[in-house]
Design an enzyme around this catalytic site. Structure first.
Site, PDB file in Angstrom:
ATOM      1  N   ARG A 106      -1.919   1.699 -10.512  1.00  0.00           N
ATOM      2  CA  ARG A 106      -1.762   2.809  -9.553  1.00  0.00           C
ATOM      3  C   ARG A 106      -2.126   4.087 -10.279  1.00  0.00           C
ATOM      4  O   ARG A 106      -1.591   4.376 -11.350  1.00  0.00           O
ATOM      5  CB  ARG A 106      -0.321   2.918  -9.043  1.00  0.00           C
ATOM      6  CG  ARG A 106      -0.057   4.274  -8.357  1.00  0.00           C
ATOM      7  CD  ARG A 106       1.274   4.402  -7.680  1.00  0.00           C
ATOM      8  NE  ARG A 106       1.305   3.650  -6.445  1.00  0.00           N
ATOM      9  CZ  ARG A 106       2.180   3.874  -5.462  1.00  0.00           C
ATOM     10  NH1 ARG A 106       3.069   4.832  -5.566  1.00  0.00           N
ATOM     11  NH2 ARG A 106       2.155   3.132  -4.373  1.00  0.00           N
ATOM     12  N   HIS A 133      -5.454   2.274  -0.527  1.00  0.00           N
ATOM     13  CA  HIS A 133      -4.133   1.668  -0.800  1.00  0.00           C
ATOM     14  C   HIS A 133      -4.120   0.292  -0.112  1.00  0.00           C
ATOM     15  O   HIS A 133      -3.419   0.084   0.877  1.00  0.00           O
ATOM     16  CB  HIS A 133      -3.036   2.588  -0.249  1.00  0.00           C
ATOM     17  CG  HIS A 133      -1.663   2.265  -0.748  1.00  0.00           C
ATOM     18  ND1 HIS A 133      -1.398   1.345  -1.732  1.00  0.00           N
ATOM     19  CD2 HIS A 133      -0.445   2.761  -0.368  1.00  0.00           C
ATOM     20  CE1 HIS A 133      -0.089   1.294  -1.944  1.00  0.00           C
ATOM     21  NE2 HIS A 133       0.505   2.130  -1.129  1.00  0.00           N
ATOM     22  N   GLN A 136      -0.940  -1.917   0.835  1.00  0.00           N
ATOM     23  CA  GLN A 136      -0.142  -1.345   1.934  1.00  0.00           C
ATOM     24  C   GLN A 136      -0.645  -1.863   3.289  1.00  0.00           C
ATOM     25  O   GLN A 136       0.142  -2.159   4.187  1.00  0.00           O
ATOM     26  CB  GLN A 136      -0.215   0.191   1.877  1.00  0.00           C
ATOM     27  CG  GLN A 136       0.517   0.892   3.009  1.00  0.00           C
ATOM     28  CD  GLN A 136       2.036   0.836   2.882  1.00  0.00           C
ATOM     29  OE1 GLN A 136       2.580   1.117   1.825  1.00  0.00           O
ATOM     30  NE2 GLN A 136       2.723   0.469   3.957  1.00  0.00           N
ATOM     31  N   ASP A 229       1.286   9.516   7.720  1.00  0.00           N
ATOM     32  CA  ASP A 229       1.554   9.542   6.270  1.00  0.00           C
ATOM     33  C   ASP A 229       1.863  10.995   5.916  1.00  0.00           C
ATOM     34  O   ASP A 229       1.659  11.902   6.737  1.00  0.00           O
ATOM     35  CB  ASP A 229       0.287   9.039   5.536  1.00  0.00           C
ATOM     36  CG  ASP A 229       0.430   9.010   4.020  1.00  0.00           C
ATOM     37  OD1 ASP A 229       1.574   9.023   3.517  1.00  0.00           O
ATOM     38  OD2 ASP A 229      -0.608   8.983   3.329  1.00  0.00           O
ATOM     39  N   CYS A 270       3.814   4.493   5.867  1.00  0.00           N
ATOM     40  CA  CYS A 270       3.832   3.763   4.593  1.00  0.00           C
ATOM     41  C   CYS A 270       5.057   4.119   3.761  1.00  0.00           C
ATOM     42  O   CYS A 270       5.459   3.344   2.899  1.00  0.00           O
ATOM     43  CB  CYS A 270       2.547   4.053   3.816  1.00  0.00           C
ATOM     44  SG  CYS A 270       2.205   5.801   3.606  1.00  0.00           S
ATOM     45  N   ARG A 315       5.944  -5.118   2.093  1.00  0.00           N
ATOM     46  CA  ARG A 315       5.168  -4.806   0.881  1.00  0.00           C
ATOM     47  C   ARG A 315       5.356  -5.913  -0.158  1.00  0.00           C
ATOM     48  O   ARG A 315       4.420  -6.326  -0.831  1.00  0.00           O
ATOM     49  CB  ARG A 315       5.608  -3.468   0.260  1.00  0.00           C
ATOM     50  CG  ARG A 315       5.384  -2.219   1.103  1.00  0.00           C
ATOM     51  CD  ARG A 315       3.940  -1.970   1.413  1.00  0.00           C
ATOM     52  NE  ARG A 315       3.073  -2.041   0.227  1.00  0.00           N
ATOM     53  CZ  ARG A 315       3.028  -1.128  -0.758  1.00  0.00           C
ATOM     54  NH1 ARG A 315       3.762  -0.042  -0.699  1.00  0.00           N
ATOM     55  NH2 ARG A 315       2.226  -1.274  -1.805  1.00  0.00           N
TER      56      ARG A 315
HETATM   57  N1  NVA Z   1      -0.996   9.273   0.805  1.00  0.00           N
HETATM   58  C1  NVA Z   1       0.208   8.969   0.063  1.00  0.00           C
HETATM   59  C2  NVA Z   1       0.557   7.534   0.182  1.00  0.00           C
HETATM   60  C3  NVA Z   1       1.847   7.131  -0.477  1.00  0.00           C
HETATM   61  C4  NVA Z   1       2.161   5.680  -0.332  1.00  0.00           C
HETATM   62  C5  NVA Z   1       0.010   9.368  -1.386  1.00  0.00           C
HETATM   63  O1  NVA Z   1      -1.048   9.054  -1.948  1.00  0.00           O
HETATM   64  O2  NVA Z   1       0.888  10.021  -1.955  1.00  0.00           O
HETATM   65  N1   CP Z   2       4.224   3.024   0.329  1.00  0.00           N
HETATM   66  C1   CP Z   2       4.228   3.097  -1.023  1.00  0.00           C
HETATM   67  O1   CP Z   2       3.241   2.835  -1.695  1.00  0.00           O
HETATM   68  O2   CP Z   2       5.422   3.466  -1.541  1.00  0.00           O
HETATM   69  P1   CP Z   2       5.715   3.824  -3.067  1.00  0.00           P
HETATM   70  O3   CP Z   2       4.963   5.101  -3.373  1.00  0.00           O
HETATM   71  O4   CP Z   2       7.207   3.992  -3.154  1.00  0.00           O
HETATM   72  O5   CP Z   2       5.225   2.698  -3.928  1.00  0.00           O
END
Ligand code: NVA
Ligand code: CP
Length: 327
Positions: A106, A133, A136, A229, A270, A315
């Site tokens: 990540r 992602h 997800q 989101d 998400c 998830r």
């Molecule tokens: N768009 C958000 C998704 C988090 C799961 C981010 O990248 O922070």
């Molecule tokens: N939805 C998601 O990816 O959550 P986290 O950022 O907590 O992993």
């Protein structure tokens, strides 16, 4: 017969509709086994590395619990590792793949996870980049399938910042699996033209329809799923908040918007979500910007139409399916 052994999981564009469906259905099977108390330690003795250059609750816990359920060990690497500082991605990939059977990443640019996969001799899984992602989306689609019984033909509306990881991945996923995808936002938040063109080609094969609409009430007419989101994603500068609020406030998911959709429409997110002032960050944001909530109201988030916690649980089952299938 689908066989994903040895494959990376970097973005949904790399997978056929059949392969994506296989992963969703495999996750449902693993979920049922777990609920029935049946063990599935099919990767006993293996080990996975979990690289997190951004924070996480769901994704990290999903990988760790899923690895344990599959009989594997997991090592969490975040602050304190050499990755991207003293050591290149290419060297990291070669070191980690000499010790581990799979690597999750990540972080920031999609090119980083692609580079990691290029130099790794074991499967690499994308746990979120700025652009995509993909794990997800598997959870989201498993949840929709559990709720409605099918995916093809679902009218899926994404509200808000549609040019980042969630908007992009949901558009690709909908095109691949035959859901009708609508992005609803001011034009500047629509996905990248090149990605839209690629998805249009896929949609022509699967019967999915892609729409890009600026008017929220028009966009949600006949919607089966309304998804949103956060307006500012991890890694984006704090300074953009005011502009995002100014641009995206009309796209907040609230009761009038849910009421304008199909009567059986559900709400998805998400997570994490800014829906109230119950967290320290939520309180700070609310006071700073003088707002009760950001992308979704508490009323919708806590309503019967909200299936966000079922989605969050999924998830784990879907990430387990990805690891189980590719190792
Ligand atoms: N768009 C958000 C998704 C988090 C799961 C981010 O990248 O922070
Ligand atoms: N939805 C998601 O990816 O959550 P986290 O950022 O907590 O992993």
């Amino acid at each position: 017969m689908v066989n994903l052994k040895g494959r990376d999981f970097l973005k949904l564009l790399d997978f056929t509709s059949e392969e994506i469906e296989y992963l969703i259905d495999y996750a449902a099977e693993l979920k049922a086994q777990k609920k029935a108390g049946q063990k599935h330690r099919i990767h006993e003795g293996k080990n996975v590395a979990l690289i997190f250059e951004k924070t996480s609750t769901r994704t990290r816990c999903s990988f760790e619990v899923a690895a344990s359920d599959l009989g594997m060990g997991s090592t969490y690497l975040a602050e304190g590792s050499q990755i991207g500082k003293k050591e290149s991605i290419a060297d990291t990939a070669r070191v980690l793949s000499s010790m581990f059977d799979g690597i999750e990443y990540r972080g920031y640019g999609q090119e980083i996870v692609e580079e990691l996969a290029k130099y790794s001799s074991v499967p690499v899984w994308n746990g979120l980049t700025n652009e995509f992602h993909p794990t997800q989306i598997l959870a989201d689609f498993l949840t929709i399938k559990e709720h409605f019984g099918y995916l093809k033909g679902i009218n899926f509306v994404y509200m808000g910042d549609a040019r980042y990881n969630m908007g992009n991945s949901l558009m690709v996923g909908c095109a691949k699996m035959g859901l009708n995808f609508t992005a609803c936002a001011p034009k500047k938040y629509f996905p990248d033209e090149k990605l839209i063109a690629e998805c249009e080609k896929i949609a022509a094969q699967t019967g999915s329809k892609l729409s890009f609409i600026e008017n929220p009430m028009e966009a949600v007419k006949n919607a089966n799923v309304i998804y949103t989101d956060v307006w500012v994603s991890m890694g984006e500068p704090i300074e953009v908040w005011q502009e995002r609020i100014d641009d995206l406030a009309p796209y907040q998911v609230n009761k009038p918007l849910m009421d304008a959709a199909d009567e059986n429409c559900v709400f998805m997110h998400c997570l994490p979500a800014y829906h109230d002032h119950k967290t320290a960050v939520g309180k700070e944001m609310g006071e700073k910007f003088n707002r009760e909530a950001m992308e979704v109201t508490d009323e919708v988030f806590e309503s019967e139409k909200s299936i966000v916690f079922q989605e969050a649980e999924n998830r784990m089952h879907t990430i387990k399916a990805v690891m189980a299938a590719t190792l």
